[in-house]
Design an enzyme around this catalytic site. Structure first.
Site, PDB file in Angstrom:
ATOM      1  N   TRP A 127      -8.559  -0.425  -3.595  1.00  0.00           N
ATOM      2  CA  TRP A 127      -8.316   0.206  -2.301  1.00  0.00           C
ATOM      3  C   TRP A 127      -7.980   1.676  -2.577  1.00  0.00           C
ATOM      4  O   TRP A 127      -7.034   1.957  -3.335  1.00  0.00           O
ATOM      5  CB  TRP A 127      -7.147  -0.495  -1.609  1.00  0.00           C
ATOM      6  N   ASP A 208      -0.281  -6.686  -5.020  1.00  0.00           N
ATOM      7  CA  ASP A 208      -0.452  -6.165  -3.662  1.00  0.00           C
ATOM      8  C   ASP A 208      -1.108  -7.278  -2.849  1.00  0.00           C
ATOM      9  O   ASP A 208      -2.257  -7.632  -3.096  1.00  0.00           O
ATOM     10  CB  ASP A 208      -1.347  -4.917  -3.698  1.00  0.00           C
ATOM     11  N   ALA A 210      -2.112  -8.165   0.784  1.00  0.00           N
ATOM     12  CA  ALA A 210      -2.251  -7.596   2.131  1.00  0.00           C
ATOM     13  C   ALA A 210      -3.084  -8.480   3.063  1.00  0.00           C
ATOM     14  O   ALA A 210      -3.261  -8.138   4.229  1.00  0.00           O
ATOM     15  CB  ALA A 210      -2.881  -6.207   2.047  1.00  0.00           C
ATOM     16  N   LYS A 243      -2.495  -7.377   8.660  1.00  0.00           N
ATOM     17  CA  LYS A 243      -3.695  -8.166   8.947  1.00  0.00           C
ATOM     18  C   LYS A 243      -3.345  -9.578   9.403  1.00  0.00           C
ATOM     19  O   LYS A 243      -3.857 -10.046  10.404  1.00  0.00           O
ATOM     20  CB  LYS A 243      -4.582  -8.261   7.702  1.00  0.00           C
TER      21      LYS A 243
HETATM   22  N1  PMP Z   1      -3.167  -2.993   0.245  1.00  0.00           N
HETATM   23  C1  PMP Z   1      -4.458  -3.198   0.489  1.00  0.00           C
HETATM   24  C2  PMP Z   1      -5.336  -3.710  -0.599  1.00  0.00           C
HETATM   25  C3  PMP Z   1      -4.974  -2.937   1.755  1.00  0.00           C
HETATM   26  O1  PMP Z   1      -6.270  -3.145   1.990  1.00  0.00           O
HETATM   27  C4  PMP Z   1      -4.107  -2.476   2.768  1.00  0.00           C
HETATM   28  C5  PMP Z   1      -4.618  -2.198   4.147  1.00  0.00           C
HETATM   29  N2  PMP Z   1      -5.809  -1.637   4.316  1.00  0.00           N
HETATM   30  C6  PMP Z   1      -2.759  -2.279   2.456  1.00  0.00           C
HETATM   31  C7  PMP Z   1      -2.331  -2.563   1.182  1.00  0.00           C
HETATM   32  C8  PMP Z   1      -1.715  -1.767   3.392  1.00  0.00           C
HETATM   33  O2  PMP Z   1      -1.893  -1.832   4.710  1.00  0.00           O
HETATM   34  P1  PMP Z   1      -0.792  -1.400   5.750  1.00  0.00           P
HETATM   35  O3  PMP Z   1      -0.044  -0.237   5.192  1.00  0.00           O
HETATM   36  O4  PMP Z   1      -1.556  -1.061   6.966  1.00  0.00           O
HETATM   37  O5  PMP Z   1       0.105  -2.581   5.935  1.00  0.00           O
END
Ligand code: PMP
Length: 394
Positions: A127, A208, A210, A243
């Site tokens: 990401w 991570d 998510a 999500k």
């Molecule tokens: N880690 C990954 C791999 C992601 O794809 C995302 C969202 N696109 C996030 C962390 C963090 O998302 P958010 O800060 O919107 O909670």
């Protein structure tokens, strides 16, 4: 003051949204931005979250400060969601953070404070935001091979070989499930091998997570994290509710640390909170309070899990239908990997030029690296889409 300042580069995905909106073609397809969408292209508030918000509105009688860690019951619920209901929470601490991004930054700040010379190893690709977040905390970055664009599979042997060269004390960032942007994930056996290697080499896992619940299921998606937790003495986790609770703009996440013992966990937590104090002080309450209500209430939780499962199964159906359409249109198994990938994304392995042609000639929008958002696939237009993709192949 600002005359020597250069314009910051525009975010590519946000720029893509602008182009999509301006495109007058009625049959345009948006596979770009990373939010879940239903059949009608909507990203609704989840039923249980809406109900929890109603309860919150009725019962909340103050908005005074909660403290640096945010909602402590939310934090406990999040630790259990990730580490499992039977996890030994005496060695685990969680701090509510502004989204998964905020959680990543909080963990990165903790790492900087505990091991300022550590290198964080990121998957190639990863990401894109992982890079600026780690750099902003002052950490060094390297990458490990992860994805084979031709086969759509994980380059597992190459990944292990690279990680064997990391120095003791380095940090390895792993996507807990539903790898973004590729969609290719480790099997449980591979997670166990990774856990063994990290233990052997003294490397710290940084998970991570998510998209828990978007891949194989709520618990199955945390299997890798739990395999690590059972094996290594220490680890760090950044989780996001954006999500799986669809609370994107409310900014809900948790930064977690599992330490060798309770005393070390307390110290690590105190450092995360002191880092939070210097960045934003306290996390926003509303979304986390709603998530906490959902997780603590048996009926709401069951309804949330059911709706999340509907979303997951929809994405699986779309994957299979898209892979079938690509097989029909290309007369090949080149894109079969789409059906075995998991989560909201797959990387198709197209060149930037092919992605560009899809946009200009066919009104099909995807990120330049050919990442597609599976939830944006048109249920009734799979063959037309597959045909467009095949038409730009060499
Ligand atoms: N880690 C990954 C791999 C992601 O794809 C995302 C969202 N696109 C996030 C962390 C963090 O998302 P958010 O800060 O919107 O909670």
């Amino acid at each position: 003051m600002f005359e020597d300042l250069q314009q910051a580069p525009a975010d590519k995905i946000l720029a893509l949204i602008g182009l999509y909106r301006a495109d007058p073609r009625p049959d345009k397809v948006d596979l770009g931005v990373g939010v879940y969408k239903d059949r009608d292209g909507k990203t609704p508030v989840m039923r249980a979250v809406r109900e929890a918000e109603k309860r919150l509105l009725q019962s909340q009688d103050t908005k005074t400060y909660l403290g640096l860690a945010g909602d402590t019951a939310f934090n406990t619920a999040m630790a259990k969601l990730s580490f499992g209901p039977a996890a030994d929470l005496t060695r685990i601490r969680a701090a509510q953070a502004p989204g998964g991004s905020g959680a990543l930054r909080l963990v990165a700040e903790l790492l900087k404070r505990t091991r300022s010379d550590a290198t964080v190893w990121l998957s190639d690709p990863t990401w894109p935001n992982h890079l600026p977040v780690m750099r902003a905390a002052g950490l060094q970055i390297r990458d490990y091979p992860y994805f084979d664009a031709t086969s759509g599979a994980v380059r597992f042997d190459d990944m292990l070989a690279a990680l064997r060269t990391a120095k003791s004390g380095d940090v390895v960032l792993l996507h807990g499930c539903c790898h973004n942007p590729t969609g290719a994930n480790l099997s449980e056996a591979q997670w166990a091998e990774v856990a063994e290697l990290l233990l052997e080499r003294g490397l710290l896992p940084f998970v991570d997570i998510a998209y828990q619940g978007f891949g194989e299921g709520l618990d199955a998606d945390a299997a890798g994290l739990r395999i690590l937790a059972a094996k290594v003495p220490e680890m760090v986790v950044a989780s996001s509710c954006s999500k799986n609770f669809a609370v994107y703009r409310d900014r809900v996440g948790a930064a977690m640390v599992m330490a060798k013992d309770s005393a070390q966990a307390d110290v690590a937590m105190s450092q995360m909170l002191s880092a939070a104090r210097a960045m934003y002080s306290m996390p926003p309450d509303h979304g986390a309070a709603a998530v906490r209500i959902v997780l603590e209430d048996t009926t709401l939780r069951a309804d949330w899990e059911a709706e999340l499962e509907e979303m997951r199964l929809r994405m699986l159906r779309l994957r299979v239908a898209f892979a079938d359409a690509l097989r029909r249109q290309s007369n090949s198994d080149r894109f079969d990997f789409v059906a075995s990938h998991r989560g909201m994304f797959s990387r198709l392995g197209l060149s930037e030029a092919q992605v560009e042609r899809l946009r200009t000639e066919h009104g099909v929008y995807m990120v330049g690296d050919s990442r597609i958002n599976v939830a944006g696939l048109p249920e009734d237009g799979m063959d037309a889409l597959a045909k467009a993709i095949v038409s730009v192949l060499d």
